[in-house]
Design an enzyme around this catalytic site. Structure first.
Site, PDB file in Angstrom:
ATOM      1  N   LYS A   1      35.113  10.928 -10.474  1.00 48.99           N
ATOM      2  CA  LYS A   1      33.908  10.165 -10.998  1.00 48.99           C
ATOM      3  C   LYS A   1      33.259  10.831 -12.327  1.00 48.99           C
ATOM      4  CE  LYS A   1      29.126   8.894  -9.963  1.00 48.99           C
ATOM      5  NZ  LYS A   1      28.297   8.908  -8.758  1.00 48.99           N
TER       6      LYS A   1
ATOM      7  N   ASP B   1      30.837   4.391  -7.450  1.00 52.85           N
ATOM      8  CA  ASP B   1      30.256   5.107  -6.407  1.00 52.85           C
ATOM      9  C   ASP B   1      29.118   3.948  -5.436  1.00 52.85           C
ATOM     10  OD1 ASP B   1      28.155   4.286  -8.088  1.00 52.85           O
ATOM     11  OD2 ASP B   1      26.924   6.043  -7.945  1.00 52.85           O
TER      12      ASP B   1
END
Length: 211
Positions: free
Chosen positions: A120, A139
């Site tokens: 991420k 996410d």
DNA sequence: AACTCGGGGCA
DNA sequence: TGCCCAGAGTT
């Protein structure tokens, strides 16, 4: 979903959250990387406040290596997880000097070797610091908000990422993620989303459908 | 898959 | 006062 509608949503969110762009206006990849690491589990307001002073005192990886970890901990204390973050940032800077000539690597493979950096964070840096759109960081916020907006009908993160990569124009991938995360935190929350305050409520198929 | 780090925001 | 959170590492 038509590209035009997606573009419209992105434009509206950009206008709604102009400081997301400001937050991306770090002068170099190292600053963006560190700001992204700091942002874990805390608000962007706290990160902006902390980095304002931090980036004056620390400009290169060598600057972070030079000072004791305790001093760095003090500087980032209010963002939480400060011991982990300070340790990771310090070690990360050592690795940058040792293995990468003091530069932040511009590819996924190298980025995720750095402590405190996984897919991420790497995606945020790749897209926003290097303009490399290898993927979209998905996410819980991106997952939830994109689903409510009707951009994907799936729950599989990999499938969601592919769906979004088709829908969102390349140049906006990095900002897109940050905009959805921001909107997800402030308005399109998991519980009791604030649809009445939502700038997208006329475009959103899920608006006002929550108990 | 569950646990840990953690101060701050918010009800 | 209690609950939740822009993640990543360890077991």
């Amino acid at each position: 979903m038509a590209d035009e509608r997606v573009n419209k949503i992105i434009e509206i969110l950009k206008k709604e959250y102009p400081d997301v762009k400001i937050a991306l206006n770090y002068s170099n990849p190292l600053e963006l990387l560190i700001a992204t690491i700091l942002s874990a589990q805390c608000t962007d307001r706290q990160v902006n406040e902390v980095t304002k002073d931090l980036f004056k005192k620390y400009r290169t990886p060598s600057d972070y290596i030079r000072v004791p970890q305790e001093e760095l901990e003090k500087n980032i204390y209010s963002t939480g997880f400060y011991k982990n973050k300070a340790k990771n940032i310090k070690r990360l800077c050592e690795i940058l000097v040792e293995n990468f000539s003091g530069e932040v690597p511009d590819n996924m493979e190298d980025l995720i070797t750095l402590p405190g950096v996984a897919r991420k964070t790497a995606n945020v840096v790749l897209s926003n610091a290097f303009g490399k759109n290898e993927g979209i960081a998905v996410d819980t916020h991106v997952k939830r908000v994109s689903a409510r907006l009707g951009m994907t009908d799936n729950t599989n993160p990999d499938k969601i990422e592919k769906d979004l990569m088709k829908l969102v124009p390349n140049k906006d991938w990095g900002v897109f993620t940050l905009l959805l995360i921001r909107h997800g935190r402030e308005i399109c929350t998991a519980k009791k989303p604030r649809c009445h305050d939502c700038i997208l409520n006329k475009l959103c198929p899920s608006a006002f459908t929550f108990g």
